[in-house]
Scaffold this motif. Structure first.
Motif, mmCIF file in Angstrom:
data_model
loop_
_atom_site.group_PDB
_atom_site.id
_atom_site.type_symbol
_atom_site.label_atom_id
_atom_site.label_comp_id
_atom_site.label_asym_id
_atom_site.label_seq_id
_atom_site.Cartn_x
_atom_site.Cartn_y
_atom_site.Cartn_z
ATOM 1 N N GLU A 1 2.305 -7.755 8.873
ATOM 2 C CA GLU A 1 2.393 -6.417 8.679
ATOM 3 C C GLU A 1 3.543 -5.456 8.980
ATOM 4 O OE1 GLU A 1 -0.463 -2.452 9.424
ATOM 5 O OE2 GLU A 1 -1.495 -4.267 10.276
ATOM 6 N N GLU B 1 0.819 -1.366 -0.186
ATOM 7 C CA GLU B 1 -0.016 -0.080 0.083
ATOM 8 C C GLU B 1 0.936 1.191 -0.164
ATOM 9 O OE1 GLU B 1 -2.557 -0.323 3.251
ATOM 10 O OE2 GLU B 1 -3.710 -2.175 2.451
ATOM 11 N N GLN C 1 4.603 -1.902 8.893
ATOM 12 C CA GLN C 1 4.075 -0.364 8.669
ATOM 13 C C GLN C 1 5.275 0.540 8.620
ATOM 14 O OE1 GLN C 1 0.341 0.319 9.155
ATOM 15 N NE2 GLN C 1 0.974 2.488 8.630
ATOM 16 N N LYS D 1 3.599 2.713 2.385
ATOM 17 C CA LYS D 1 3.040 2.913 3.654
ATOM 18 C C LYS D 1 2.780 1.839 4.570
ATOM 19 C CE LYS D 1 1.529 5.956 6.569
ATOM 20 N NZ LYS D 1 2.243 6.778 7.017
ATOM 21 N N ARG D 2 2.471 0.645 3.768
ATOM 22 C CA ARG D 2 2.443 -0.649 4.597
ATOM 23 C C ARG D 2 2.478 -1.753 3.502
ATOM 24 N NH1 ARG D 2 -3.258 -2.330 7.695
ATOM 25 N NH2 ARG D 2 -3.990 -2.643 5.465
#
Length: 101
Positions: free
Chosen positions: A64, A7, A66, A14-15
Motif C-alpha cells: 500500500e 484510489e 498512501q 490518495k492510495r
C-alpha cells in the motif's frame, strides 16, 4: 494475477494498492513479478529520497502506498510508475490488471 488499484480523492491519487502474484512463471523466475517489483521499488525509493510525502506498508501480499502530501516530484513519479505498470499490463494482460487509474 497482480491487481493494482488506484484510489483518488478530488482527482488526486490518495492510495495505491498492489496485491497478488502474476502467475506468469514459478517464483524466482517470474518476469512479470520482477518487472512490477522493480518499477514500484524504484519509484517509491525515488520519492522517499526527496521527501517523505508517501507512506508505504507491505504485509507480504499487499503493498500500500498512501499519499500524504502532493507535490510535483511525488505526483510525477507516481504517474510515471502507473504508466510503466500500464505498459506491463498491455503486454501481459493475463497477469496484471489496473483499476481506477
Amino acid at each position: 494475477m497482480i491487481k493494482v488499484k488506484v484510489e483518488k480523492e478530488n482527482e488526486s491519487m490518495k492510495r495505491i494498492l498492489i496485491r497478488g502474484h502474476s502467475g506468469y512463471s514459478e517464483s524466482g523466475t517470474d518476469i512479470v513479478c520482477a518487472a512490477v517489483s522493480s518499477v514500484v521499488t524504484t519509484s517509491v525509493n525515488a520519492i522517499l529520497s526527496f521527501k517523505e510525502t508517501i507512506q508505504v506498508t507491505d504485509d507480504g501480499d499487499t503493498l500500500e502506498i498512501q499519499v500524504l502530501e502532493h507535490d510535483k516530484i511525488t505526483d510525477t513519479l507516481l504517474e510515471n510508475m502507473l504508466n510503466l505498470l500500464k505498459e506491463i499490463e498491455r503486454q501481459y494482460q493475463k497477469n496484471i490488471k489496473m483499476e481506477g487509474e
